[in-house]
Design a protein around this motif. Structure first.
Motif, PDB file in Angstrom:
ATOM      1  N   VAL A   1     -41.310 -34.680 -36.401  1.00 27.45           N
ATOM      2  CA  VAL A   1     -40.452 -34.209 -37.495  1.00 27.45           C
ATOM      3  C   VAL A   1     -38.995 -34.207 -37.043  1.00 27.45           C
ATOM      4  N   LEU A   2     -38.753 -33.753 -35.809  1.00 23.61           N
ATOM      5  CA  LEU A   2     -37.388 -33.745 -35.280  1.00 23.61           C
ATOM      6  C   LEU A   2     -36.867 -35.163 -35.067  1.00 23.61           C
ATOM      7  N   ILE A   3     -37.736 -36.078 -34.652  1.00 28.37           N
ATOM      8  CA  ILE A   3     -37.295 -37.463 -34.479  1.00 28.37           C
ATOM      9  C   ILE A   3     -36.911 -38.062 -35.830  1.00 28.37           C
ATOM     10  N   HIS A   4     -37.695 -37.790 -36.872  1.00 30.76           N
ATOM     11  CA  HIS A   4     -37.323 -38.227 -38.221  1.00 30.76           C
ATOM     12  C   HIS A   4     -35.964 -37.652 -38.619  1.00 30.76           C
ATOM     13  N   ASP A   5     -35.768 -36.369 -38.335  1.00 33.87           N
ATOM     14  CA  ASP A   5     -34.502 -35.722 -38.679  1.00 33.87           C
ATOM     15  C   ASP A   5     -33.351 -36.353 -37.906  1.00 33.87           C
ATOM     16  N   CYS A   6     -33.568 -36.566 -36.615  1.00 33.15           N
ATOM     17  CA  CYS A   6     -32.542 -37.158 -35.754  1.00 33.15           C
ATOM     18  C   CYS A   6     -32.194 -38.568 -36.226  1.00 33.15           C
ATOM     19  N   GLU A   7     -33.215 -39.354 -36.509  1.00 32.71           N
ATOM     20  CA  GLU A   7     -33.019 -40.717 -37.012  1.00 32.71           C
ATOM     21  C   GLU A   7     -32.180 -40.703 -38.288  1.00 32.71           C
ATOM     22  N   SER A   8     -32.446 -39.738 -39.167  1.00 32.42           N
ATOM     23  CA  SER A   8     -31.719 -39.646 -40.439  1.00 32.42           C
ATOM     24  C   SER A   8     -30.258 -39.273 -40.216  1.00 32.42           C
ATOM     25  N   ARG A   9     -30.026 -38.257 -39.401  1.00 38.69           N
ATOM     26  CA  ARG A   9     -28.666 -37.758 -39.193  1.00 38.69           C
ATOM     27  C   ARG A   9     -27.780 -38.778 -38.478  1.00 38.69           C
ATOM     28  N   LEU A  10     -28.364 -39.597 -37.615  1.00 40.88           N
ATOM     29  CA  LEU A  10     -27.581 -40.551 -36.821  1.00 40.88           C
ATOM     30  C   LEU A  10     -27.596 -41.952 -37.416  1.00 40.88           C
TER      31      LEU A  10
ATOM     32  N   GLU B   1     -27.569 -47.726 -46.989  1.00 41.00           N
ATOM     33  CA  GLU B   1     -27.985 -49.015 -46.448  1.00 41.00           C
ATOM     34  C   GLU B   1     -27.275 -50.091 -47.247  1.00 41.00           C
ATOM     35  N   GLY B   2     -26.188 -50.633 -46.715  1.00 42.73           N
ATOM     36  CA  GLY B   2     -25.393 -51.552 -47.506  1.00 42.73           C
ATOM     37  C   GLY B   2     -24.824 -50.815 -48.704  1.00 42.73           C
ATOM     38  N   ILE B   3     -25.128 -51.291 -49.915  1.00 44.45           N
ATOM     39  CA  ILE B   3     -24.673 -50.590 -51.117  1.00 44.45           C
ATOM     40  C   ILE B   3     -25.747 -49.657 -51.661  1.00 44.45           C
ATOM     41  N   ASN B   4     -26.897 -49.604 -51.010  1.00 49.95           N
ATOM     42  CA  ASN B   4     -28.008 -48.782 -51.481  1.00 49.95           C
ATOM     43  C   ASN B   4     -27.975 -47.404 -50.833  1.00 49.95           C
ATOM     44  N   LYS B   5     -28.224 -46.383 -51.628  1.00 48.94           N
ATOM     45  CA  LYS B   5     -28.211 -45.002 -51.145  1.00 48.94           C
ATOM     46  C   LYS B   5     -29.624 -44.432 -51.177  1.00 48.94           C
ATOM     47  N   PHE B   6     -29.944 -43.628 -50.157  1.00 50.36           N
ATOM     48  CA  PHE B   6     -31.228 -42.939 -50.092  1.00 50.36           C
ATOM     49  C   PHE B   6     -31.003 -41.504 -49.642  1.00 50.36           C
ATOM     50  N   ILE B   7     -31.884 -40.631 -50.060  1.00 48.30           N
ATOM     51  CA  ILE B   7     -31.984 -39.302 -49.467  1.00 48.30           C
ATOM     52  C   ILE B   7     -33.319 -39.258 -48.730  1.00 48.30           C
ATOM     53  N   LEU B   8     -33.259 -39.005 -47.430  1.00 46.99           N
ATOM     54  CA  LEU B   8     -34.456 -38.932 -46.596  1.00 46.99           C
ATOM     55  C   LEU B   8     -34.846 -37.471 -46.434  1.00 46.99           C
ATOM     56  N   ILE B   9     -36.053 -37.136 -46.862  1.00 41.56           N
ATOM     57  CA  ILE B   9     -36.553 -35.763 -46.806  1.00 41.56           C
ATOM     58  C   ILE B   9     -37.594 -35.695 -45.700  1.00 41.56           C
ATOM     59  N   ASN B  10     -37.330 -34.871 -44.694  1.00 44.67           N
ATOM     60  CA  ASN B  10     -38.174 -34.808 -43.502  1.00 44.67           C
ATOM     61  C   ASN B  10     -38.959 -33.509 -43.457  1.00 44.67           C
ATOM     62  N   GLY B  11     -40.205 -33.593 -43.015  1.00 44.25           N
ATOM     63  CA  GLY B  11     -41.010 -32.386 -42.919  1.00 44.25           C
ATOM     64  C   GLY B  11     -42.442 -32.672 -42.524  1.00 44.25           C
TER      65      GLY B  11
ATOM     66  N   VAL C   1     -21.097 -42.795 -24.000  1.00 47.46           N
ATOM     67  CA  VAL C   1     -21.848 -42.321 -25.163  1.00 47.46           C
ATOM     68  C   VAL C   1     -20.917 -41.466 -26.015  1.00 47.46           C
ATOM     69  N   ASP C   2     -20.969 -41.653 -27.337  1.00 44.70           N
ATOM     70  CA  ASP C   2     -20.014 -40.980 -28.227  1.00 44.70           C
ATOM     71  C   ASP C   2     -20.472 -39.607 -28.700  1.00 44.70           C
ATOM     72  N   LYS C   3     -21.769 -39.416 -28.890  1.00 45.63           N
ATOM     73  CA  LYS C   3     -22.242 -38.158 -29.463  1.00 45.63           C
ATOM     74  C   LYS C   3     -23.672 -37.898 -29.024  1.00 45.63           C
ATOM     75  N   VAL C   4     -23.989 -36.617 -28.836  1.00 49.37           N
ATOM     76  CA  VAL C   4     -25.357 -36.189 -28.535  1.00 49.37           C
ATOM     77  C   VAL C   4     -25.792 -35.204 -29.611  1.00 49.37           C
ATOM     78  N   LEU C   5     -26.928 -35.479 -30.228  1.00 48.25           N
ATOM     79  CA  LEU C   5     -27.544 -34.557 -31.183  1.00 48.25           C
ATOM     80  C   LEU C   5     -28.788 -33.986 -30.527  1.00 48.25           C
ATOM     81  N   THR C   6     -28.899 -32.662 -30.501  1.00 51.04           N
ATOM     82  CA  THR C   6     -30.049 -32.052 -29.846  1.00 51.04           C
ATOM     83  C   THR C   6     -30.495 -30.811 -30.605  1.00 51.04           C
ATOM     84  N   TYR C   7     -31.677 -30.335 -30.268  1.00 55.75           N
ATOM     85  CA  TYR C   7     -32.312 -29.199 -30.934  1.00 55.75           C
ATOM     86  C   TYR C   7     -32.674 -28.164 -29.877  1.00 55.75           C
ATOM     87  N   THR C   8     -32.791 -26.904 -30.280  1.00 56.45           N
ATOM     88  CA  THR C   8     -33.158 -25.864 -29.317  1.00 56.45           C
ATOM     89  C   THR C   8     -34.319 -25.029 -29.837  1.00 56.45           C
TER      90      THR C   8
END
Length: 490
Positions: A299-308, A115-125, A241-248
């Motif tokens: 949980v998947l929405i959190h993961d998706c939000e993080s990855r994208l 986020e700008g110059i700030n770094k985070f690790i988002l842990i989802n679960g 649309v440039d990319k689709v992220l999905t789960y199965t």
């Protein structure tokens, strides 16, 4: 003098043993300004521990981490590269279940973002209900150089949708300065971390495309229609649309073949075989309209939000939903339309929904595409709305299927259907976000056929959707070609 001497000894000991802790206190939802500097993240250096040391509690016993690992990666990650991979460099991810001995926290993924110059690790679960109101936790970090770091934080986002759910979704945010954190874990409370690597989860990098639009395609499971998924992908490609992220999850072979085709050309990223914890204790299944299943989905929405997080725009959509801009005004370039819609003020936009009821008799039975068979829809209504949002303007951890929270100084808006509409191809439901009496008398005449007493399916007034007819003709040749190649049948 004695106090000063003790302080000097303490500082000398900290330097000599190379012990450092980081402590951060903040609000429940992160609201970082991308233009902020290091002063916005107040890190107090308290201690660092070398990898050969074991964390001990006050009784000098090793401390359990209370962690269950859900996400394990079987193959290397290429999500950091926004360019199209070659056929032999396709991202193939599988999420495996791994038991450990404590039932309180279950980890699914850990994603590094900036986020700008700030770094985070988002842990989802997931967390047990008993931990819902526990604010303080410790981020346990393994660096690539063998150093262990411990960061105390209160940056925790939870979605407690239902009072009687045993597990709720959670996202822990760990502020970091290093870009070389290899694996992470979480411990409740302060300065308690387990040394064993089996309680840690690997850190992956978010995908980046600073001018791009990505779709969080939620989860594909069971007997979902391969033909409709194929048409859905071709509509997204047509619109830019440039990319689709999905789960199965236990997806039928034909639909899986469609997903893997788009994966093979670098258009889709597939997270395979979603698995969720406590399946014996909490009976539910993916896609079920049950409270626990909704927590799993979040949980998947959190993961998706993080990855994208590195994309300019992100949309959360099911594979029977289509965001269609006014193509007379904007053509088929949805990103150009989004640049116009968002301007300088908005973090998220949503659209009214036009429901194409597949329970109705097809309006064009001769069409060889599903979207062409059902070109009639309801009037635009406020029902199960979704959002397109800008990650840079949205509070981290705030995105759900039907909501998002803008950062300070930004807002969200529901646009009129003259600008954009969400076309939803679905069967009739037994309930909606609205009913006949939520409309004025004038609006009821627009939404309902006044000659019918059926408010849930056949009582809606029907409208021909010219834009969907135009789009259907544009994608038809590609759909038929790919359908033949993959042997997909309607």
């Amino acid at each position: 003098m004695t106090i000063l001497l003790c302080l000097l000894i303490f500082v000398w000991y900290g330097i000599a043993t190379y012990n450092v802790f980081f402590t951060l206190f903040d609000t429940n939802l992160i609201d970082e300004n991308p233009e902020s500097t290091d002063s916005n993240i107040k890190l107090n250096i308290i201690g660092r521990q070398m990898s050969h040391d074991m964390v001990l509690n006050e009784n000098h016993e090793s401390i359990d981490s209370n962690i269950n690992i859900i996400g394990r990666q079987r193959s290397r990650d290429k999500t950091t590269n926004p360019t199209e991979p070659d056929d032999d460099e396709i991202l193939r991810k599988f999420m495996e279940y791994q038991h450990t001995y404590e039932p309180d926290i279950y980890l699914y993924s850990a994603i590094s973002i900036q986020e700008g110059i700030n770094k985070f690790i988002l842990i989802n679960g997931w967390e047990r209900k008993s931990l819902l109101h526990v604010k303080n936790f410790t981020c346990c970090l393994h660096d690539r150089d063998g150093t262990n770091l411990f960061i105390n934080s209160t940056l925790k986002s939870t979605f407690d949708l239902f009072d009687n759910v045993t597990l709720h979704s959670v996202q822990y945010a760990c502020p970091v300065r290093s870009s070389s954190i290899q694996s992470v874990s979480v411990s409740i409370g302060t300065h308690k971390c387990e040394e064993s690597e089996q309680h840690y989860i690997n850190v992956e990098s978010s995908m980046r495309n600073e001018s791009g639009l990505a779709i969080c395609g939620k989860i594909s499971y069971g007997n979902m229609d391969a033909e409709l998924i194929l048409e859905w992908f071709e509509v997204q490609r047509l619109l830019g649309v440039d990319k689709v992220l999905t789960y199965t999850y236990k997806l039928n072979d034909q639909a899986m073949a469609v997903l893997e085709y788009y994966e093979s050309i670098g258009y889709a990223v597939i997270m395979r075989d979603f698995e969720y914890p406590l399946q014996e204790e909490i009976k539910r299944s993916v896609g079920e309209k049950a409270e626990s299943a909704w927590s799993d989905l979040q949980v998947l929405i959190h993961d998706c939000e993080s990855r994208l997080h590195g994309y300019k725009y992100v949309a959360v959509l099911d594979k029977d939903e289509f965001y269609i801009p006014n193509i007379t005004k904007h053509g088929f370039k949805i990103k150009s339309a989004l640049n116009y819609y968002f301007g300088n003020d908005y973090a998220g936009i949503s659209a009214l929904v036009k429901m194409h009821m597949t329970s109705w008799k097809p309006s064009n039975e001769s069409s060889d595409l599903i979207i062409g068979k059902y070109l009639l829809s309801t009037a635009p209504v406020y029902d199960n709305v979704k959002y397109i949002y800008m990650p840079s303007r949205t509070k981290i951890g705030s995105v759900s299927v039907h909501s998002m929270l803008p950062k300070r100084n930004y807002d969200s808006i529901v646009l009129p259907d003259s600008e954009i509409a969400l076309h939803h191809y679905r069967k009739c439901r037994t309930d909606y976000w609205f009913d006949r009496w939520s409309f004025s008398a004038k609006e009821r005449k627009v939404v309902y056929d006044n000659k019918s007493s059926d408010d849930l399916c056949f009582g809606f007034r029907k409208y021909y959707q010219k834009d969907m007819a135009i789009i259907m003709e544009r994608i038809r040749d590609n759909v038929l070609k790919i359908r033949t190649k993959l042997n997909v049948t309607m």
